[in-house]
Design an enzyme around this catalytic site. Structure first.
Site, mmCIF file in Angstrom:
data_model
loop_
_atom_site.group_PDB
_atom_site.id
_atom_site.type_symbol
_atom_site.label_atom_id
_atom_site.label_comp_id
_atom_site.label_asym_id
_atom_site.label_seq_id
_atom_site.Cartn_x
_atom_site.Cartn_y
_atom_site.Cartn_z
ATOM 1 C CG ASP A 145 -2.258 0.620 1.006
ATOM 2 O OD1 ASP A 145 -2.261 1.834 0.762
ATOM 3 O OD2 ASP A 145 -3.312 -0.048 1.076
ATOM 4 C CG HIS A 201 -5.207 3.895 0.694
ATOM 5 N ND1 HIS A 201 -4.752 2.621 0.453
ATOM 6 C CD2 HIS A 201 -6.458 3.943 0.176
ATOM 7 C CE1 HIS A 201 -5.695 1.934 -0.184
ATOM 8 N NE2 HIS A 201 -6.741 2.721 -0.367
ATOM 9 C CB SER A 525 -9.193 0.598 -0.309
ATOM 10 O OG SER A 525 -8.461 0.790 -1.476
#
Ligand SMILES: *[C@@H]1O[C@H](CO)[C@@H](O)[C@H](O)[C@H]1NC(C)=O
Ligand SMILES: *[C@@H]1O[C@H](CO)[C@@H](O)[C@H](O)[C@H]1NC(C)=O
Ligand SMILES: *[C@@H]1O[C@H](CO)[C@@H](O)[C@H](O)[C@H]1NC(C)=O
Ligand SMILES: *[C@@H]1O[C@H](CO)[C@@H](O)[C@H](O)[C@H]1NC(C)=O
Ligand SMILES: *[C@@H]1O[C@H](CO)[C@@H](O)[C@H](O)[C@H]1NC(C)=O
Ligand SMILES: *[C@@H]1O[C@H](CO)[C@@H](O)[C@H](O)[C@H]1NC(C)=O
Ligand SMILES: *[C@@H]1O[C@H](CO)[C@@H](O)[C@H](O)[C@H]1NC(C)=O
Ligand SMILES: *[C@@H]1O[C@H](CO)[C@@H](O)[C@H](O)[C@H]1NC(C)=O
Ligand SMILES: *[C@@H]1O[C@H](CO)[C@@H](O)[C@H](O)[C@H]1NC(C)=O
Ligand SMILES: *[C@@H]1O[C@H](CO)[C@@H](O)[C@H](O)[C@H]1NC(C)=O
Ligand SMILES: *[C@@H]1O[C@H](CO)[C@@H](O)[C@H](O)[C@H]1NC(C)=O
Ligand SMILES: *[C@@H]1O[C@H](CO)[C@@H](O)[C@H](O)[C@H]1NC(C)=O
Length: 746
Positions: A145, A201, A525
């Site tokens: 990620d 994220h 996600s």
């Protein structure tokens, strides 16, 4: 232009540019990053990685000047045989002549695609499967990620044992930063980069999978509670491949490293559009991982509600769609005619009393006006009013609120477009605001049309738990059928991916609250790391299960009903969700840990499947990394792979497939089949009873699909086969397509 190009992270913090997908383009000097596949050497003379690297170098142009060392960006060992390098088109042409060269193409540019979720998933601290699984202790989850903020409280190692002996990874932070929670952290972005997350994220997804317990976590006072990941005793290994977008050459390098390092589960919340598996880096990496027993969980993509929009479709990957949880950050609008409309907001400062209501979008000559662009708002007097704005148009939801505030508006009602349907986001707005469904926005517009002096008020109800309609499929969750392999049912499963609270790296939009180290965001996600966490829990109690067995356990035990005991709905149009939206259904972790029977798949069975897809020998060879001659393999149709679900076309009927189930439940047990045939199709199972006498015993059955006659008016239909014993139900969903989906709009 730098050589880094992007894959997308699958979250919808900002909606635009998410689906952007491109190939790397040449820089001023004509060079660009190529992914180069090399045929595996014929013999095993290349014993070490150094030998491989030398072999790869032999493909580079012999005329290289002094900066040749910089040409190879990453050299790959596990995921594929080959490398990424800066090359010109002419150099690639030269390389094509060399014996052993397979392919070269510019790297792809891909877009990036929890206080409460363990409880929602039936995981309780004091009893049941969560405690029995030791919260995932001993399992290593690799997260590919945007990096991580290591000093976030979610990554405290209080109560964590040291990493298992097999762990071989590295920490590219300074020595003191990794701990027994984050046992490894590396970046593949550039030599001067660190694994630090500048986006948020990666911090969010890692803490969702395996964050430690943090009490009093909240989002501007809302959703207050103990934040915790799904496998809070699992270790995390962080592999940074994204900033705003993700580089393909870095992703392959990261998966290559994770396989060597010894991770047990890979969590990948990013992806591009669907390509043949031989041309899809994540599929290639996942294949190598699967061969070493590593479970790979990926996000399905955020391109719903449109059909055939999935990413990460390979059968050796778990493809995870997104669904809602039962927590709402509730707010309501009361219109001047007393009609009440419900929605959500993440910023609930004070109730807004009755005020004039305006909609700038009634201006036919300004196409930006419905979206509340700053340039549109000064045509309408919004001073002191509540302003109705539509989502989309390329402007972020919070930015719309800022525009309204700047132009003198007091509050905002944000309404969805038709494709966003009923899925709303409780954002950290900068003024009192509420986000409502498309249907409710239409009601507000109708009221505006009908009233000479329209008005509205907003009330905030805070955090409400117990929405009986949850889980429901998010409108944005990508839909099947699979583009690349329609004979495999995808997505596999859905899990929590809407309005998920988890760790964040910076204070979010309303930056007066400097302690906002949690954020609520949505996307597949977010659902992917939930399933990665569940895989870790299962792996810790079933260490000898293959990735296919774990996936089977999740699929055959998934739920089809919501908390209200009604079929799970699709938030696009609030109708019953179909099989191409939910796959097998919503994950049930406790049941998945003890499924009774599993449909296992040996790595070599995928070769028969790939040959059956009519891939060339070369293409199959790229995926499995050895020479394959499909004429000498037993090619099988897609639906013959021992997958725990069925996806068939009615083209050639009857069709018969075999399935083999392995007994992992009661040693002595009898299972009886129950069949709910899809409309238009008869389903026959032989035998109808399976009698097991010991653990790990395998039994085989055959399923025959025939037309039940008559013209079917639908495009597809769905049903299931369920094997039931005293203690277990093992359900395999069936999708039947009556037309060629490629003719459908998507
Ligand atoms: C290591 O990095 C952390 C966070 O980046 C920082 O707080 C700490 O001071 C660093 N320690 C050393 C010894 O450099
Ligand atoms: C969150 O809950 C805790 C424990 O119930 C409480 O002490 C704390 O004040 C709450 N925080 C907020 C911001 O509501
Ligand atoms: C997807 O396909 C189904 C079945 O044909 C259809 O009803 C639906 O409208 C399609 N979805 C979209 C967003 O076009
Ligand atoms: C919020 O409270 C109001 C007033 O009590 C109520 O009418 C409304 O239904 C509530 N909204 C939600 C979303 O629960
Ligand atoms: C309207 O707003 C835009 C952007 O804020 C600004 O550039 C423009 O000059 C304004 N126009 C008028 C007529 O005030
Ligand atoms: C509509 O938008 C146009 C172009 O921005 C602007 O010139 C005009 O004044 C607007 N009309 C109204 C009624 O707001
Ligand atoms: C805008 O509307 C407000 C409130 O209705 C009013 O007081 C103000 O004079 C208006 N401004 C303009 C420029 O018309
Ligand atoms: C941001 O949030 C704080 C605390 O909730 C609130 O007091 C403040 O008014 C908000 N700031 C803005 C700019 O709205
Ligand atoms: C409201 O009126 C506008 C302009 O007259 C029209 O285009 C629109 O369809 C109406 N909206 C609704 C929901 O009735
Ligand atoms: C592969 O080719 C065979 C023989 O032409 C055909 O029957 C089969 O449908 C093809 N498979 C796929 C997945 O296209
Ligand atoms: C593949 O196998 C077939 C059948 O055994 C054989 O005829 C063919 O030459 C082989 N192809 C290659 C490239 O080895
Ligand atoms: C498949 O379904 C379509 C649509 O109902 C029908 O026209 C066709 O005859 C079916 N094919 C077979 C082989 O049953």
């Amino acid at each position: 232009m730098s050589h880094k190009s992007v894959l997308a992270l699958f979250c919808i913090v900002s909606v635009h540019s998410l689906y952007a997908f491109a190939f790397d383009s040449p820089d001023e000097t004509g060079f660009q990053t190529y992914i180069v596949h090399i045929e595996p050497p014929v013999s095993q003379i290349l014993a070490s990685f150094d030998d491989l690297d030398n072999y790869y170098s032999s493909f580079l142009p012999s005329t290289l000047n002094s900066d040749e060392a910089l040409r190879i960006i990453h050299s790959y060992h596990n995921v594929m045989k080959g490398f990424s390098a800066k090359l010109s088109a002419e150099e690639v042409k030269e390389m094509e002549k060399i014996e052993g060269f397979l392919s070269a193409r510019p790297e792809k540019v891909l877009p990036m695609h929890t206080t409460h979720t363990p409880d929602f998933l039936g995981l309780h601290q004091d009893f049941g499967f969560w405690r029995d699984s030791n919260f995932g202790e001993g399992v290593i989850i690799g997260v590919i990620d945007s990096g991580v903020i290591p000093d976030h409280p979610s990554f405290s190692d209080v109560g964590m044992p040291p990493p298992p002996a097999k762990w071989k990874g590295k920490c590219d932070f300074n020595l003191t930063t990794c701990n027994n929670k984050i046992i490894g952290a590396r970046t593949f972005m550039s030599s001067i980069d660190t694994p630090l997350d500048s986006v948020g994220h990666g911090t969010h997804t890692a803490s969702t999978a395996a964050g430690n317990f943090v009490q009093g976590a909240n989002f501007f006072g809302l959703a207050n509670g103990t934040a915790v990941g799904i496998a809070p005793r699992a270790h995390l290994a962080i592999y940074k491949v994204c900033s705003i977008s993700c580089s393909e050459s870095a992703i392959i390098a990261a998966m290559d490293a994770a396989i060597d390092d010894g991770v047990d589960v890979l969590s990948i919340s990013l992806g591009g559009s669907s390509d043949g598996f031989y041309d899809d880096s994540i599929a290639l990496g996942a294949y190598s991982a699967m061969e070493r027993g590593i479970f790979v969980s990926c996000s399905a993509g955020n391109s719903g509600p449109f059909n055939r929009t999935l990413s990460n479709e390979a059968p050796w990957i778990l493809t995870v769609g997104a669904s809602t949880i039962d927590r709402k950050l509730a707010a309501s609008v009361t219109l001047g005619n007393n009609e009440i409309i419900n929605g959500q907001s993440g910023f609930q400062p004070f109730d807004v009393s009755l005020l004039p209501l305006v909609y700038p979008g009634n201006n036919a000559t300004d196409s930006d006006a419905p979206f509340c662009f700053p340039s549109s708002l000064n045509n309408t007097n919004i001073t002191g009013k509540i302003v109705l704005c539509e989502v989309g148009g390329g402007l972020g939801r919070v930015a719309k609120g800022q525009a309204v505030k700047d132009a003198g508006g007091l509050a905002m009602i944000l309404m969805n477009t038709p494709s966003r349907g009923y899925t709303v986001a409780p954002d950290a707005h900068v003024l009192p605001a509420i986000h409502v469904a498309f249907e409710f926005g239409q009601k507000i517009k109708a009221y505006l049309n009908s009233s000479v002096s329209p008005s509205a008020s907003i009330t905030y109800n805070g955090t409400i738990i117990g929405d009986r309609q949850a889980p429901a499929v998010a409108s944005f969750s990508s839909r099947g059928p699979s583009f690349i392999s329609p004979g495999i049912l995808k997505p596999d499963i859905i899990g929590p991916g809407v309005n998920i609270l988890a760790a964040w790296s910076e204070s979010v939009e309303n930056n007066t609250n400097t302690n906002a180290n949690f954020n609520i965001i949505s996307g597949t996600s977010m659902s992917c790391p939930h399933l990665s966490g569940v895989a870790a829990l299962i792996k810790s109690v079933r260490p000898d299960w293959s990735p296919a067995a774990i996936k089977s356990a999740m699929i055959t035990t998934a739920n089809q009903l919501n908390l209200g005991n009604l079929p799970i709905e699709d938030e696009w149009q609030l109708q019953q969700a179909n099989i191409f939206a939910i796959g097998a259904g919503h994950v049930n972790p406790s049941k998945a840990s003890n499924p009774g029977l599993v449909y296992d798949i040996e790595p070599k069975e995928y070769i028969s499947y790939l040959c059956g897809l009519n891939y060339t020998n070369r293409k199959v060879g790229v995926i499995v990394q050895r020479r394959v001659n499909c004429s000498e393999e037993s090619n099988i149709p897609e639906a013959q792979l021992n997958y725990p679900s069925f996806s068939i076309r009615n083209r050639t009927i009857p069709q018969t497939y075999t399935r083999t189930v392995t007994n992992v439940g009661d040693p002595v047990s009898t299972y009886i089949v129950e069949i709910v045939p899809p409309a238009g199709i008869d389903v026959k199972v032989e035998p109808t009873t399976l009698i097991f006498s010991e653990l790990n015993q395998k039994l085989t059955y055959q399923v025959t699909f025939t037309s039940s006659g008559g013209v079917v008016s639908t495009i597809f239909s769905e049903g299931y086969i369920q094997w039931t014993s005293i203690n277990y139900s093992v359900r395999s969903p069936i999708a039947v397509r009556f037309i060629d989906f490629s003719s459908l709009r998507f």
